[in-house]
Structures are given as C-alpha cells and as structure tokens.
Design a protein around this motif. Structure first.
Motif, PDB file in Angstrom:
ATOM      1  N   ALA A   1     -25.749 -24.852 -27.369  1.00  0.00           N
ATOM      2  CA  ALA A   1     -26.850 -25.080 -26.430  1.00  0.00           C
ATOM      3  C   ALA A   1     -28.228 -24.809 -27.031  1.00  0.00           C
ATOM      4  CB  ALA A   1     -26.647 -24.210 -25.179  1.00  0.00           C
ATOM      5  N   GLY A   2     -28.424 -23.645 -27.632  1.00  0.00           N
ATOM      6  CA  GLY A   2     -29.757 -23.252 -28.064  1.00  0.00           C
ATOM      7  C   GLY A   2     -30.378 -24.193 -29.072  1.00  0.00           C
ATOM      8  N   THR A   3     -29.656 -24.501 -30.146  1.00  0.00           N
ATOM      9  CA  THR A   3     -30.230 -25.389 -31.156  1.00  0.00           C
ATOM     10  C   THR A   3     -30.404 -26.801 -30.610  1.00  0.00           C
ATOM     11  OG1 THR A   3     -28.038 -25.847 -32.120  1.00  0.00           O
ATOM     12  CG2 THR A   3     -29.299 -24.027 -33.055  1.00  0.00           C
ATOM     13  N   VAL A   4     -29.514 -27.212 -29.725  1.00  0.00           N
ATOM     14  CA  VAL A   4     -29.640 -28.534 -29.093  1.00  0.00           C
ATOM     15  C   VAL A   4     -30.920 -28.605 -28.273  1.00  0.00           C
ATOM     16  CG1 VAL A   4     -28.586 -30.143 -27.456  1.00  0.00           C
ATOM     17  CG2 VAL A   4     -27.139 -28.877 -29.059  1.00  0.00           C
ATOM     18  N   GLY A   5     -31.205 -27.532 -27.524  1.00  0.00           N
ATOM     19  CA  GLY A   5     -32.421 -27.498 -26.723  1.00  0.00           C
ATOM     20  C   GLY A   5     -33.682 -27.540 -27.557  1.00  0.00           C
ATOM     21  N   ALA A   6     -33.695 -26.811 -28.667  1.00  0.00           N
ATOM     22  CA  ALA A   6     -34.873 -26.802 -29.525  1.00  0.00           C
ATOM     23  C   ALA A   6     -35.109 -28.172 -30.152  1.00  0.00           C
ATOM     24  CB  ALA A   6     -34.722 -25.738 -30.609  1.00  0.00           C
ATOM     25  N   LEU A   7     -34.039 -28.826 -30.575  1.00  0.00           N
ATOM     26  CA  LEU A   7     -34.187 -30.150 -31.179  1.00  0.00           C
ATOM     27  C   LEU A   7     -34.609 -31.190 -30.147  1.00  0.00           C
ATOM     28  CD1 LEU A   7     -31.113 -30.004 -33.541  1.00  0.00           C
ATOM     29  CD2 LEU A   7     -33.501 -30.085 -34.245  1.00  0.00           C
ATOM     30  N   ALA A   8     -34.268 -30.959 -28.882  1.00  0.00           N
ATOM     31  CA  ALA A   8     -34.650 -31.905 -27.826  1.00  0.00           C
ATOM     32  C   ALA A   8     -36.153 -31.921 -27.579  1.00  0.00           C
ATOM     33  CB  ALA A   8     -33.908 -31.570 -26.529  1.00  0.00           C
ATOM     34  N   VAL A   9     -36.843 -30.853 -27.948  1.00  0.00           N
ATOM     35  CA  VAL A   9     -38.303 -30.778 -27.739  1.00  0.00           C
ATOM     36  C   VAL A   9     -39.042 -30.656 -29.063  1.00  0.00           C
ATOM     37  CG1 VAL A   9     -38.173 -29.863 -25.388  1.00  0.00           C
ATOM     38  CG2 VAL A   9     -38.117 -28.271 -27.332  1.00  0.00           C
ATOM     39  N   LYS A  10     -38.441 -31.161 -30.134  1.00  0.00           N
ATOM     40  CA  LYS A  10     -39.009 -30.966 -31.472  1.00  0.00           C
ATOM     41  C   LYS A  10     -40.377 -31.625 -31.634  1.00  0.00           C
ATOM     42  CE  LYS A  10     -36.457 -34.878 -33.458  1.00  0.00           C
ATOM     43  NZ  LYS A  10     -35.459 -35.269 -34.480  1.00  0.00           N
ATOM     44  N   ASP A  11     -40.714 -32.582 -30.782  1.00  0.00           N
ATOM     45  CA  ASP A  11     -42.009 -33.249 -30.887  1.00  0.00           C
ATOM     46  C   ASP A  11     -43.111 -32.549 -30.088  1.00  0.00           C
ATOM     47  OD1 ASP A  11     -41.035 -35.271 -32.563  1.00  0.00           O
ATOM     48  OD2 ASP A  11     -40.329 -36.446 -30.853  1.00  0.00           O
ATOM     49  N   ALA A  12     -42.777 -31.494 -29.377  1.00  0.00           N
ATOM     50  CA  ALA A  12     -43.793 -30.753 -28.618  1.00  0.00           C
ATOM     51  C   ALA A  12     -44.756 -30.062 -29.588  1.00  0.00           C
ATOM     52  CB  ALA A  12     -43.137 -29.721 -27.710  1.00  0.00           C
ATOM     53  N   PRO A  13     -46.040 -29.984 -29.254  1.00  0.00           N
ATOM     54  CA  PRO A  13     -47.009 -29.337 -30.142  1.00  0.00           C
ATOM     55  C   PRO A  13     -46.695 -27.869 -30.425  1.00  0.00           C
ATOM     56  CG  PRO A  13     -48.139 -30.688 -28.523  1.00  0.00           C
ATOM     57  CD  PRO A  13     -46.698 -30.650 -28.119  1.00  0.00           C
ATOM     58  N   LEU A  14     -46.101 -27.187 -29.459  1.00  0.00           N
ATOM     59  CA  LEU A  14     -45.718 -25.784 -29.650  1.00  0.00           C
ATOM     60  C   LEU A  14     -44.326 -25.582 -29.086  1.00  0.00           C
ATOM     61  CD1 LEU A  14     -46.329 -22.842 -30.465  1.00  0.00           C
ATOM     62  CD2 LEU A  14     -47.363 -22.520 -28.198  1.00  0.00           C
ATOM     63  N   VAL A  15     -43.407 -25.115 -29.937  1.00  0.00           N
ATOM     64  CA  VAL A  15     -42.034 -24.826 -29.523  1.00  0.00           C
ATOM     65  C   VAL A  15     -41.730 -23.372 -29.867  1.00  0.00           C
ATOM     66  CG1 VAL A  15     -39.593 -25.380 -29.783  1.00  0.00           C
ATOM     67  CG2 VAL A  15     -41.303 -27.211 -29.921  1.00  0.00           C
ATOM     68  N   LEU A  16     -41.377 -22.601 -28.855  1.00  0.00           N
ATOM     69  CA  LEU A  16     -40.930 -21.225 -29.053  1.00  0.00           C
ATOM     70  C   LEU A  16     -39.459 -21.137 -28.683  1.00  0.00           C
ATOM     71  CD1 LEU A  16     -43.892 -19.303 -27.343  1.00  0.00           C
ATOM     72  CD2 LEU A  16     -43.718 -20.100 -29.703  1.00  0.00           C
ATOM     73  N   CYS A  17     -38.724 -20.311 -29.383  1.00  0.00           N
ATOM     74  CA  CYS A  17     -37.332 -20.034 -29.030  1.00  0.00           C
ATOM     75  C   CYS A  17     -37.260 -18.576 -28.592  1.00  0.00           C
ATOM     76  CB  CYS A  17     -36.420 -20.303 -30.220  1.00  0.00           C
ATOM     77  SG  CYS A  17     -36.371 -22.052 -30.689  1.00  0.00           S
ATOM     78  N   ALA A  18     -36.537 -18.314 -27.504  1.00  0.00           N
ATOM     79  CA  ALA A  18     -36.673 -16.990 -26.893  1.00  0.00           C
ATOM     80  C   ALA A  18     -35.378 -16.492 -26.269  1.00  0.00           C
ATOM     81  CB  ALA A  18     -37.777 -17.017 -25.832  1.00  0.00           C
ATOM     82  N   SER A  19     -35.351 -15.181 -26.109  1.00  0.00           N
ATOM     83  CA  SER A  19     -34.309 -14.462 -25.378  1.00  0.00           C
ATOM     84  C   SER A  19     -34.940 -13.139 -24.952  1.00  0.00           C
ATOM     85  CB  SER A  19     -33.081 -14.243 -26.260  1.00  0.00           C
ATOM     86  OG  SER A  19     -33.428 -13.456 -27.393  1.00  0.00           O
ATOM     87  N   PHE A  20     -34.167 -12.291 -24.298  1.00  0.00           N
ATOM     88  CA  PHE A  20     -34.745 -11.033 -23.819  1.00  0.00           C
ATOM     89  C   PHE A  20     -35.244 -10.147 -24.960  1.00  0.00           C
ATOM     90  CE2 PHE A  20     -32.286 -11.790 -19.828  1.00  0.00           C
ATOM     91  CZ  PHE A  20     -33.333 -11.630 -18.934  1.00  0.00           C
ATOM     92  N   VAL A  21     -34.613 -10.221 -26.121  1.00  0.00           N
ATOM     93  CA  VAL A  21     -34.989  -9.296 -27.195  1.00  0.00           C
ATOM     94  C   VAL A  21     -36.385  -9.572 -27.745  1.00  0.00           C
ATOM     95  CG1 VAL A  21     -32.602  -8.788 -27.854  1.00  0.00           C
ATOM     96  CG2 VAL A  21     -33.822 -10.665 -28.989  1.00  0.00           C
TER      97      VAL A  21
END
Length: 233
Positions: free
Chosen positions: A97-117
């Motif tokens: 899920a996580g890497t799929v989600g990041a690649l789905a928005v790879k063209d966004a000007p700013l992409v952050l990946c996050a979790s509680f930590v």
C-alpha cells in the motif's frame, strides 16, 4: 487548512501537496531505515523492479512485504529492521500500500510520506511551507484503514496548529484491523513489537520527502527544526 483524505483509487487529479500515510508498516519502516543510517529509499513499483535495481546496485538493500524471499535482504517490519546497520546504504522498498500510494502522487509538487513516528515533524513541515491545501492519501484497505486515517487526521490537526490530544488517534490505530492482524500473526514477516513501534508518537525528529530522481521516486529524510518561539507540544 483544506484537507482531503482519499484512498489511492479515489485520486483523480494531481494534488498540490500530498501526504501519503502508511502506519502499519511501510512508512514506520522507512523512518526506522533512516534512523539506522540509510541515505535514501527508492520506492519500487513492483517486486521485479526492486530485484532489478538490486541486481544493478549490489550494495543496495531490497525490502518487501511478507515473509523473507530470495533476492530480498529484509522484510517490512520495524521490529526486525531496528537492529540492522544501514549506514550510508540505499534501501529499495516495495510494499502493498504505502509505496503504491506514493507512486500514485509522484507528480505532485510536494510529496511527504508519514506515520505516527514522524507525525509532528510532518505537520511542522506543512506549517513551515504554508501548505493550506493538502491531500492525505489513506493507503491501507482501499482507503478504509483506520490507523492510516487516524494518523492523517492527527497530522492535519497539528499542521493547522491545533493543540490536539493524540491519545484518541493512537487508540484508533491500536484497535485497527491491521494491528489485530499483526498481533494474530495473519501478516507474515512481522515482529511481536511491530504494533507498539508503529504507535510511538514522534519517535523521530525528521519528515520524509519523496521526489523523482533519475526516473526513480526517491524518499529522503528532511530535518525540520522547531521555529523560534514555537511552544513545544
């Protein structure tokens, strides 16, 4: 802040700012990888791509969901990764899920990946950059994963400057189906401490920014110092 919380399949346009949330476990694992010294994380589109990258770069560390598999060096578990020395290494990560989600928005000007930590550092980065229109991508369970939604909603509240109590959001994550499946051993390639590690609020002081580099989507840690005069939370 104008915040949206779609699942991956609900993304219909490129957002100006995307925060891709995967609590259990992709972006908790990514944060641990940086804490263990990784220089960067390459987000792979498939296991085959991850193995091909590893073949071209034998010094890279390939990591995937599920049980250990030939060609891969590690699995997507913070409990198992926390004792691995990744000093200066490049990690190739492929998850459900996580890497799929990041690649789905790879063209966004700013992409952050996050979790509680990394929640507070992520919120602080959004505040620092004045982000007022943010799409929080809820990656798990086709957008229904409550641990991801709870984390996204918490970060959104903190980014808006709200002094919100994290306990309720962490409680939701701890009662989620993903947490139960990890505890029950349904998800393979896990460690008994994985759920607890995924619920450690603000364990790390950095955010994680993903951006294209040489045709690859690369995740890097990003230090986010507290602005002068900002009260601690």
């Amino acid at each position: 802040m104008d915040a949206r919380f779609p699942g991956i399949a609900e993304l219909t346009e490129v957002p100006p700012v995307a925060v891709v949330v995967d609590v259990m476990r992709a972006f908790t694992v990514a944060a641990w990888a940086f804490a263990r010294g990784a220089e960067k994380i390459v987000l792979a589109e498939s296991p085959d791509e991850a193995l091909a990258l590893k073949a071209r770069h034998p010094g890279w560390v390939a990591l995937k969901d599920g049980p250990p598999a030939p060609g891969f060096d590690a699995v997507n578990s913070p409990g198992l990764l926390r004792s691995v020395d990744l000093g200066g290494r490049t990690v190739v990560q492929k998850t459900t899920a996580g890497t799929v989600g990041a690649l789905a928005v790879k063209d966004a000007p700013l992409v952050l990946c996050a979790s509680f930590v990394v929640a507070e550092a992520t919120a602080r980065l959004l505040r620092t950059r004045g982000c007022d229109n943010v799409t929080f991508v809820v990656t798990g369970e086709n957008g229904q994963a409550d641990e991801d939604l709870a984390c996204a909603q918490y970060i959104a509240r903190r980014a808006a400057g709200d002094g919100v109590d994290a306990a309720g959001f962490l409680g939701r994550a701890g009662r989620s189906r993903a947490a139960a499946e990890l505890v029950q051993g349904v998800r393979r390639g896990a460690h008994p401490d994985d759920v607890a590690l995924c619920l450690e609020l603000d364990r790390f002081p950095f955010a994680m920014v993903a951006a294209p580099e040489d045709s690859l989507m690369v995740l890097r840690s990003c230090a986010v110092p507290s602005p002068a005069g900002e009260a601690p939370t």
